[in-house]
Design a protein around this motif. Structure first.
Motif, PDB file in Angstrom:
ATOM      1  N   CYS A 198     -11.130  -0.652   1.509  1.00  0.00           N
ATOM      2  CA  CYS A 198      -9.206  -1.034   1.540  1.00  0.00           C
ATOM      3  C   CYS A 198      -8.595  -2.129   2.530  1.00  0.00           C
ATOM      4  O   CYS A 198      -9.119  -1.876   3.525  1.00  0.00           O
ATOM      5  CB  CYS A 198      -8.755  -0.134   1.203  1.00  0.00           C
ATOM      6  SG  CYS A 198      -7.713   0.418   2.200  1.00  0.00           S
TER       7      CYS A 198
ATOM      8  N   TYR B  73       0.524  -1.290   0.012  1.00  0.00           N
ATOM      9  CA  TYR B  73       0.148  -0.313  -0.063  1.00  0.00           C
ATOM     10  C   TYR B  73       0.503   1.464   0.089  1.00  0.00           C
ATOM     11  O   TYR B  73       1.056   1.582  -1.206  1.00  0.00           O
ATOM     12  CB  TYR B  73      -0.988   0.025   1.268  1.00  0.00           C
ATOM     13  CG  TYR B  73      -1.944   1.105   1.846  1.00  0.00           C
ATOM     14  CD1 TYR B  73      -3.401   1.565   1.323  1.00  0.00           C
ATOM     15  CD2 TYR B  73      -0.827   2.123   1.685  1.00  0.00           C
ATOM     16  CE1 TYR B  73      -3.655   2.254   1.400  1.00  0.00           C
ATOM     17  CE2 TYR B  73      -1.936   3.547   2.845  1.00  0.00           C
ATOM     18  CZ  TYR B  73      -3.503   3.244   1.355  1.00  0.00           C
ATOM     19  OH  TYR B  73      -4.100   4.392   2.083  1.00  0.00           O
TER      20      TYR B  73
ATOM     21  N   CYS C  65     -11.464   2.700  -1.703  1.00  0.00           N
ATOM     22  CA  CYS C  65     -12.173   3.227  -0.141  1.00  0.00           C
ATOM     23  C   CYS C  65     -12.245   4.675   0.629  1.00  0.00           C
ATOM     24  O   CYS C  65     -12.596   5.300  -0.153  1.00  0.00           O
ATOM     25  CB  CYS C  65     -10.385   3.080   0.356  1.00  0.00           C
ATOM     26  SG  CYS C  65     -10.891   2.819   2.534  1.00  0.00           S
TER      27      CYS C  65
ATOM     28  N   CYS D 281      -9.298   5.973   3.022  1.00  0.00           N
ATOM     29  CA  CYS D 281      -8.866   6.764   2.539  1.00  0.00           C
ATOM     30  C   CYS D 281      -8.482   6.959   0.975  1.00  0.00           C
ATOM     31  O   CYS D 281      -7.927   7.862   0.248  1.00  0.00           O
ATOM     32  CB  CYS D 281      -7.106   5.195   2.333  1.00  0.00           C
ATOM     33  SG  CYS D 281      -7.545   4.570   1.253  1.00  0.00           S
TER      34      CYS D 281
ATOM     35  N   CYS E 205      -6.947   0.027   5.471  1.00  0.00           N
ATOM     36  CA  CYS E 205      -7.715   0.393   6.357  1.00  0.00           C
ATOM     37  C   CYS E 205      -8.608   0.049   6.693  1.00  0.00           C
ATOM     38  O   CYS E 205      -8.422  -0.143   8.218  1.00  0.00           O
ATOM     39  CB  CYS E 205      -8.672   1.675   5.992  1.00  0.00           C
ATOM     40  SG  CYS E 205      -7.832   2.800   5.257  1.00  0.00           S
TER      41      CYS E 205
HETATM   42 ZN    ZN Z   1      -8.425   2.468   2.828  1.00  0.00          ZN
END
Ligand code: ZN
Ligand code: SF4
Length: 308
Positions: free
Chosen positions: A290, A140, A278, A281, A293
């Protein structure tokens, strides 16, 4: 003392069991560089004028990848990104090596840390599965940082051993979607938030990457992550290495098998498309939130976005 000769007449320093052939230093180095360039050209990994972000840990694989990229593609824009997961007695030293090496070859180096972006260090998580968390967060953060730097692609230092492990792990788990997303240039999910990933070392066995690094005096950190002892990849690695020991060439056969069946099965297995954003975020997500998260929420117990 009698020396064994390479086919060029020079003194052999390496015996490649799967070929039954001895190599001198020069022929070995040439052969590894040819293999690297072949993987890059056969898979069109690097295009003219592209900006490539390279994930670097300071270990032998990523340092060798950066060295080869700089040696053969020095005219393109290359930057290096390290992720500091917060692993005591391990990551500080490896990132220091990465920084030093990048400086010595004039490659711009960036570090992103779990502590800054997620609010905690990997060591502070209560889990028996550090690697799953680590892998999700690292991918990520690397992807996000590379995109911020304006990179077109993200180069990762997966060698042949890593790739063979991934092939078998996805077979063991029955994960066809992930199985299909392997190779030197995994098929894109077609989402502009996710940079294409490339693996220029994917056709070079781990021990040959290490030997190449040593022969070229490429500095690297040789420590081992304290969380690596208890992970599935390590168990799969043992099975593969034991089999290679008994039947030389097994790793190459698995890679070759994957490459042969990959086009044939490609149309039959849909690539999971990332269609969503998401809600926390704004990064790519297959559901409302996501994976990164979701994990942050599980760890902190709070609905909390990942910091900008
Ligand atoms: Zn996220
Ligand atoms: Fe992360 Fe696991 Fe690798 Fe350690 S061994 S750096 S925890 S993925």
């Amino acid at each position: 003392m009698k020396f064994i000769n390479c086919s060029c007449g020079g003194n052999a320093i390496y015996f490649r069991r799967y070929e039954g052939r001895y190599y001198c230093k020069n022929c070995f180095i040439n052969q590894i560089e040819k293999r690297f360039l072949k993987t890059v050209s056969e898979n069109s990994l690097i295009g003219k004028g592209e900006k490539i972000a390279v994930g670097v840990s300071g270990g032998k694989d990523s340092s060798t990848l950066l060295y080869l990229m700089k040696k053969f593609f020095g005219d393109i824009d290359i930057s290096a990104i390290s992720v500091d997961e917060g692993i005591s007695g391990y990551r500080d030293e490896s990132i220091r090596k990465a920084e030093e090496f990048c400086k010595s070859i004039s490659v711009e180096h960036h570090t992103v840390s779990f502590k800054d972006k997620l609010g905690f260090r990997l060591d502070d998580i209560k889990t028996d599965n550090f690697c799953t968390h680590c892998g999700v967060f690292r991918r990520y953060l690397l992807n996000k940082k590379a995109r911020e730097l304006g990179a077109d692609k993200m180069a990762v230092a997966h060698n042949m051993d890593d790739e063979v492990q991934s092939i078998l792990m996805n077979i063991f788990r029955g994960d066809l979607s992930k199985f299909r997303r392997l190779g030197a240039k995994p098929p894109s999910v077609g989402d502009e938030k996710l940079l294409p990933r490339i693996k220029p070392l994917r056709d070079i066995p781990e021990k040959e990457v290490k030997l190449y690094a040593i022969l070229n005096s490429i500095p690297y950190y040789d420590g081992e992550c304290p969380h690596s002892l208890n992970n599935v990849r390590r168990d799969v690695q043992k099975i593969i290495n034991d089999t290679e020991e008994r039947y030389a060439g097994t790793k190459h056969q698995i890679i070759s098998f994957y490459d042969k069946i990959s086009p044939a099965i490609g149309s039959g297995i849909p690539i999971q498309k990332v269609l969503d954003r998401c809600k926390i975020c704004g990064e790519a997500a297959t559901g409302g939130i996501c994976r990164a998260c979701q994990l942050v929420e599980n760890i902190t117990g709070k609905v909390k976005g990942i910091a900008e």
